[in-house]
Design an enzyme around this catalytic site. Structure first.
Site, short mmCIF file in Angstrom:
data_model
loop_
_atom_site.label_atom_id
_atom_site.label_comp_id
_atom_site.label_asym_id
_atom_site.label_seq_id
_atom_site.Cartn_x
_atom_site.Cartn_y
_atom_site.Cartn_z
N GLU A 118 0.85 -1.12 -0.14
CA GLU A 118 0.15 -0.17 0.17
C GLU A 118 0.81 1.37 0.00
O GLU A 118 0.65 2.40 0.82
CB GLU A 118 -1.04 -0.05 1.39
CG GLU A 118 -1.82 -1.37 1.22
CD GLU A 118 -2.74 -1.54 2.36
OE1 GLU A 118 -2.81 -0.65 3.14
OE2 GLU A 118 -3.68 -2.41 2.51
N GLU B 147 -4.71 -7.95 -1.70
CA GLU B 147 -5.41 -7.77 -0.69
C GLU B 147 -6.89 -7.20 -1.09
O GLU B 147 -6.66 -6.46 -1.80
CB GLU B 147 -5.14 -6.92 0.34
CG GLU B 147 -4.05 -7.52 1.56
CD GLU B 147 -3.64 -6.36 2.77
OE1 GLU B 147 -4.74 -5.56 3.06
OE2 GLU B 147 -2.50 -6.21 3.03
#
Ligand code: BMA
Length: 389
Positions: A199, A305
């Protein structure tokens, strides 16, 4: 190749067509058979996993779940248990684990699972041909606080020349030591898809976009891969580069460390509220961009994810998730963890468990045949595509 030139137009056309076929099939096979992990010394099992992931792009999407074997919504450390299995009758194909805490010599990972237990779960999954991916919510090396607590200058401080470079090297040594404990029955290392600095285009982690320059991020990623591979001599890793949601390829590529540092490319995406259509649209757009990026750079695409916490829509799987990913070329998807009821009374879970509202719909989605679970894999299929010679 011998080519007999001819003035005959018809023959020339035929030749052109044949060359075209030869060329397309050659590039198809070269992509399929010749691409290798970035680590030239990758173990034979790691090379096999890499090839398997590439091949599986043609077969379906491997379904994954974080911490699947350690706990579920309402259980912990029960032998053989798995929330995914309680709904579809099979373990997932991909198993996510976490190593936050290893850098501080903690006994348990950030979510309370002892590292010695994770080792056993990883071995169990591996032995049946499961695929392991590991994330690292590493603490802030400048402040010692959590991954979510950014401080200016953290990234620069751990790069070579920075005050904390040797501290960071020590952390990487600990990570390498842990990875080197992950061995199968024959003493061989268990291949791991490692996805550090996940991320990285978000702002919530200290390595996030607002806290370091693209160049610093690239250097950190490159340094980490180089250290694990060339200094610590770890050769059973595939490296995943993974952003959060992104707007266009420019943002996706902004912090990409380069093709010699990455095996797998992906992104994380979570639905936050009842906006199913928006989720489908955004996810499809990003998957299309990811596909283009992966093809251009010859990397394996994956949805690293995803989730919709507590799955408030009981038809989310067939109405939202399936349409979002069904046309995508991705090796796997990884649903986040079923933490259960947390200390503050809030709930956190991303896949159904027996009796949960969306369980029938999840089963329905499983019947679409798009997703592959553990029951469609075995050890030799995933880890023995090449023989030891
Ligand atoms: C977050 C949440 C937290 C957890 C962290 C690291 O998304 O699930 O509860 O501690 O990931 O696994």
């Amino acid at each position: 190749i011998m080519i007999n030139y001819s003035n005959n137009i018809c023959q020339r056309r035929k030749l052109k067509k044949n060359l075209l076929i030869m060329f397309t099939s050659f590039s198809f096979f070269s992509h399929q058979l010749f691409a290798q992990p970035i680590d030239e010394k990758a173990t034979i099992e790691t090379k096999s996993l890499y090839t398997f992931l590439q091949q599986s792009l043609q077969k379906g999407i491997l379904f994954g779940h974080q911490d699947d074997l350690a706990y579920g919504f309402n259980w912990q450390y029960k032998k053989g248990e798995s929330d995914i299995k309680s709904v579809v009758g099979s373990y997932p194909a991909v198993y996510g684990f976490e190593i936050s805490g290893i850098e501080l010599d903690a006994e348990n990972d950030i979510d309370g699972v002892p590292f010695v237990k994770n080792l056993k779960f990883i071995q169990q999954a591996y032995e049946r041909g499961g695929i392991i991916t590991i994330s690292w919510h590493l603490h802030n090396p400048l402040t010692g606080k959590s991954a979510w607590e950014a401080a200016p200058g953290t990234v620069a401080s751990i790069l070579p020349g920075g005050n904390n470079n040797s501290l960071y090297n020590g952390w990487l040594d600990k990570v390498a030591r842990y990875f080197n404990t992950l061995k199968g029955k024959g003493g061989e290392y268990i291949p791991i898809i490692f996805r550090p600095f996940h991320e990285l285009n978000g702002n919530w982690f200290w390595w996030g976009r607002a806290h370091c320059s693209p160049d610093e991020m690239k250097q950190l990623y490159q340094y980490t891969v180089h250290y694990l591979m060339d200094v610590a001599n770890v050769h059973h890793l595939l490296y995943a580069y993974n952003t959060d949601k992104f707007h266009g390829l420019e943002e996706y590529a902004e912090r990409y460390p380069g093709n010699t540092f990455v095996d797998i490319v992906g992104f994380d995406i979570y639905q936050q509220n009842n906006k199913d259509d928006e989720f489908i649209k955004n996810c499809r757009t990003m998957l299309t961009d990811l596909d283009a990026f992966a093809l251009e750079n010859q990397k394996i695409p994956a949805l690293t994810e995803f989730g919709y916490n507590t799955i408030p829509n009981e038809h989310w799987w067939t109405n939202t998730f399936l349409p979002a990913v069904k046309d995508a070329r991705i090796a796997y998807v990884l649903a986040w963890r079923n933490a259960g009821v947390k200390h503050d009374g809030s709930k956190e879970y991303y896949v159904p468990f027996k009796g949960e509202n969306s369980a029938p719909d999840f089963l329905q989605m499983a019947k679409s045949g798009l997703f592959l679970c553990q029951n469609q894999l075995n050890y030799s299929k995933v880890y023995q595509l090449f023989s030891h010679k």
